[in-house]
Motif scaffolding. Structure first.
Motif, PDB file in Angstrom:
ATOM      1  N   MET A   1       0.852  -1.179   0.000  1.00 19.88           N
ATOM      2  CA  MET A   1       0.000   0.000   0.000  1.00 19.88           C
ATOM      3  C   MET A   1       0.894   1.238   0.000  1.00 19.88           C
ATOM      4  SD  MET A   1      -3.013   1.107   2.710  1.00 19.88           S
ATOM      5  CE  MET A   1      -3.828  -0.456   2.551  1.00 19.88           C
ATOM      6  N   GLU A   2       0.509   2.201  -0.819  1.00 25.01           N
ATOM      7  CA  GLU A   2       1.302   3.425  -0.916  1.00 25.01           C
ATOM      8  C   GLU A   2       1.178   4.256   0.365  1.00 25.01           C
ATOM      9  OE1 GLU A   2       1.326   5.568  -4.654  1.00 25.01           O
ATOM     10  OE2 GLU A   2       0.089   3.955  -5.489  1.00 25.01           O
ATOM     11  N   ARG A   3       2.243   4.981   0.659  1.00 22.94           N
ATOM     12  CA  ARG A   3       2.304   5.753   1.908  1.00 22.94           C
ATOM     13  C   ARG A   3       1.175   6.773   2.020  1.00 22.94           C
ATOM     14  NH1 ARG A   3       7.636   7.496   4.866  1.00 22.94           N
ATOM     15  NH2 ARG A   3       7.978   5.372   4.225  1.00 22.94           N
ATOM     16  N   TRP A   4       0.820   7.441   0.905  1.00 26.56           N
ATOM     17  CA  TRP A   4      -0.224   8.471   0.971  1.00 26.56           C
ATOM     18  C   TRP A   4      -1.570   7.877   1.355  1.00 26.56           C
ATOM     19  CZ3 TRP A   4      -4.498   8.327  -2.131  1.00 26.56           C
ATOM     20  CH2 TRP A   4      -4.422   7.556  -3.289  1.00 26.56           C
TER      21      TRP A   4
ATOM     22  N   ALA B   1      -3.833   8.939   4.528  1.00 27.82           N
ATOM     23  CA  ALA B   1      -5.259   9.282   4.411  1.00 27.82           C
ATOM     24  C   ALA B   1      -6.087   8.541   5.457  1.00 27.82           C
ATOM     25  CB  ALA B   1      -5.760   8.969   3.000  1.00 27.82           C
ATOM     26  N   PHE B   2      -5.781   7.273   5.697  1.00 29.78           N
ATOM     27  CA  PHE B   2      -6.524   6.512   6.708  1.00 29.78           C
ATOM     28  C   PHE B   2      -6.216   7.003   8.125  1.00 29.78           C
ATOM     29  CE2 PHE B   2      -7.350   3.400   3.327  1.00 29.78           C
ATOM     30  CZ  PHE B   2      -8.693   3.128   3.587  1.00 29.78           C
TER      31      PHE B   2
END
Length: 140
Positions: A1-4, A8-9
């Protein structure tokens, strides 16, 4: 999963706590006073955060265009917070927070119109589900 996506979560989780904690802090005072006190804390915390994370040489990268757009964003944030605090003071946090998330649909439309971001089928369906949820909430 991408860091951004992780960011966001994490943002989502903190935002959920924020509404409930703010409602507790508004007991016995106006929403306007509560928002003012909260914003003073945010200002101090952000100064501390910036002093620890933003290299001084980055200030040279700041342009008038950045300042103007970020200032405009501050105006819309301020308006949003003022009305959000008025709403949570008078209403149920659970309902206000759900209605507030309708901003996702506005951001989706504006990101398409102004930033020329693609509106994919999943985004369109998600937006439609949010609008449907808003209609359900507003009628109940």
């Amino acid at each position: 999963m991408e860091r951004w996506i992780i960011y966001a979560f994490v943002s989502m989780a903190f935002a959920g706590f924020t509404s409930v904690i703010a409602k507790l802090g508004l007991a016995g005072i106006s929403g306007d006073l509560g928002l003012t006190v909260r914003t003073c804390f945010v200002f101090v915390f952000m100064l501390c955060f910036a002093s620890l994370t933003v290299p001084l040489q980055d200030l040279q990268l700041l342009t008038w265009r950045n300042v103007i757009w970020l200032g405009a964003s501050a105006v819309t944030t301020t308006a949003s917070w003022i009305f959000y605090y008025k709403a949570i003071k008078a209403g149920n946090v659970s309902t206000v927070a759900l209605i507030d998330k309708g901003s996702v649909v506005i951001a989706l439309a504006l990101s398409y119109w102004i930033l020329h971001e693609a509106i994919t089928l999943p985004k369109m369906l998600g937006g439609l589900l949010i609008v449907t949820g808003l209609l359900v909430i507003s009628r109940g």
